[in-house]
Design an enzyme around this catalytic site. Structure first.
Site, PDB file in Angstrom:
ATOM      1  N   CYS A   1       0.908  -1.141   0.073  1.00 46.50           N
ATOM      2  CA  CYS A   1       0.013  -0.158  -0.161  1.00 46.50           C
ATOM      3  C   CYS A   1       0.948   1.223   0.021  1.00 46.50           C
ATOM      4  O   CYS A   1       1.769   1.427   0.925  1.00 46.50           O
ATOM      5  CB  CYS A   1      -0.798   0.082   1.159  1.00 46.50           C
ATOM      6  SG  CYS A   1      -1.852   1.485   1.487  1.00 46.50           S
TER       7      CYS A   1
ATOM      8  N   CYS B   1      -1.198   4.052  -6.825  1.00 49.41           N
ATOM      9  CA  CYS B   1      -2.019   3.261  -5.724  1.00 49.41           C
ATOM     10  C   CYS B   1      -1.912   1.707  -6.295  1.00 49.41           C
ATOM     11  O   CYS B   1      -2.262   1.434  -7.504  1.00 49.41           O
ATOM     12  CB  CYS B   1      -3.461   3.703  -5.837  1.00 49.41           C
ATOM     13  SG  CYS B   1      -4.480   2.888  -4.639  1.00 49.41           S
TER      14      CYS B   1
END
Length: 261
Positions: free
Chosen positions: A70, A177
């Site tokens: 992440c 992302c």
């Protein structure tokens, strides 16, 4: 060999599949935080606390390395997690692939969450690695959440909205992302302009997987038998892959693997 990956949700699938391709024999531990997702809107302190809990649940399974799958968690929690777990367990963060993207000369667009877009962290990476290259930061409203829930309509709408914000002369898109890598083909189709050279997309999953192996001194051996198991932790409790994960090739790849008990 055992590699752990952590995230609030299924954004870790891209890096997990990359590890799986490089070392099919490695056991995998996926540590998720379904009760706390998404992490993006949380304060840095709250996010770090939740990341620590997820990391400790993974560490209890004795992995050789831990990947933070992440971008946002890497920004806020990498230093804390390394202080907590290293040197016993190497911790590998996920950084947007701005450096290799800028090496192509651009113009470059960075698709990222609204919280990351314009942040000092991302601006710092641009200054460090993209000096002299035209870079456009594109906030992708709702895209990570749509991918997380495999909401096809919402994914299409979010990708289309971000494509409108992407300059027509862009040659390269950085997927800032980890969720976005699961819908890379849709992003390419939305941004590719007729008559222009093929769009180049830069994700982080392959580089992160390779770095994890380097940190533990393990070679890539993609020819090994696919005997590695997969353990899924949901808030520290063993469970199964979230149903939306199976909407993506990366999730289906893991479903086909024998699961540890």
């Amino acid at each position: 060999m055992k590699i752990a990956l952590m995230d609030s949700g299924i954004g870790l699938l891209a890096a997990t599949a990359a590890v799986r391709r490089l070392r099919p024999d490695a056991d995998l531990v996926l540590s998720l935080d379904p009760d706390g997702m998404p992490w993006g809107p949380r304060t840095p302190q709250d996010l770090t606390g939740r990341a620590v809990a997820v990391a400790e649940a993974a560490a209890a399974h004795g992995p050789d390395a831990l990947i933070i799958g992440c971008n946002t968690a890497t920004v806020h929690a990498l230093t804390t997690l390394r202080a907590l777990l290293e040197p016993g367990i190497p911790v590998i963060g996920t950084v947007p692939a701005i450096k290799p993207a800028a090496a192509g000369g651009g113009p470059v667009a960075i698709w990222a969450t609204p919280a990351t877009t314009g942040s000092p962290y991302q601006r710092g990476l641009i200054e460090d690695f993209a000096d002299g290259v035209t870079v456009t930061e594109v906030p992708c409203w709702g895209l990570a959440e749509a991918v997380e829930h495999a909401d096809e309509t919402a994914i299409d709408a979010a990708v289309a909205a971000a494509a409108v914000l992407t300059p027509e002369d862009v040659t390269t898109v950085v997927l800032g992302c980890t969720h976005y890598e699961l819908v890379a083909d849709r992003i390419r189709a939305a941004v590719q302009r007729p008559g222009r050279p093929p769009l180049v997309l830069h994700g982080s999953a392959d580089a992160v997987a390779a770095q994890a192996l380097r940190r533990i001194g393990a070679p890539a051996e993609p020819q090994e038998a696919a005997l590695g198991t997969v353990t899924v932790l949901l808030g520290g409790r063993e469970g199964g892959l979230p149903e939306p994960a199976l909407a993506y090739a990366e999730g289906r790849l893991l479903q086909a693997v024998s699961t540890a008990t």
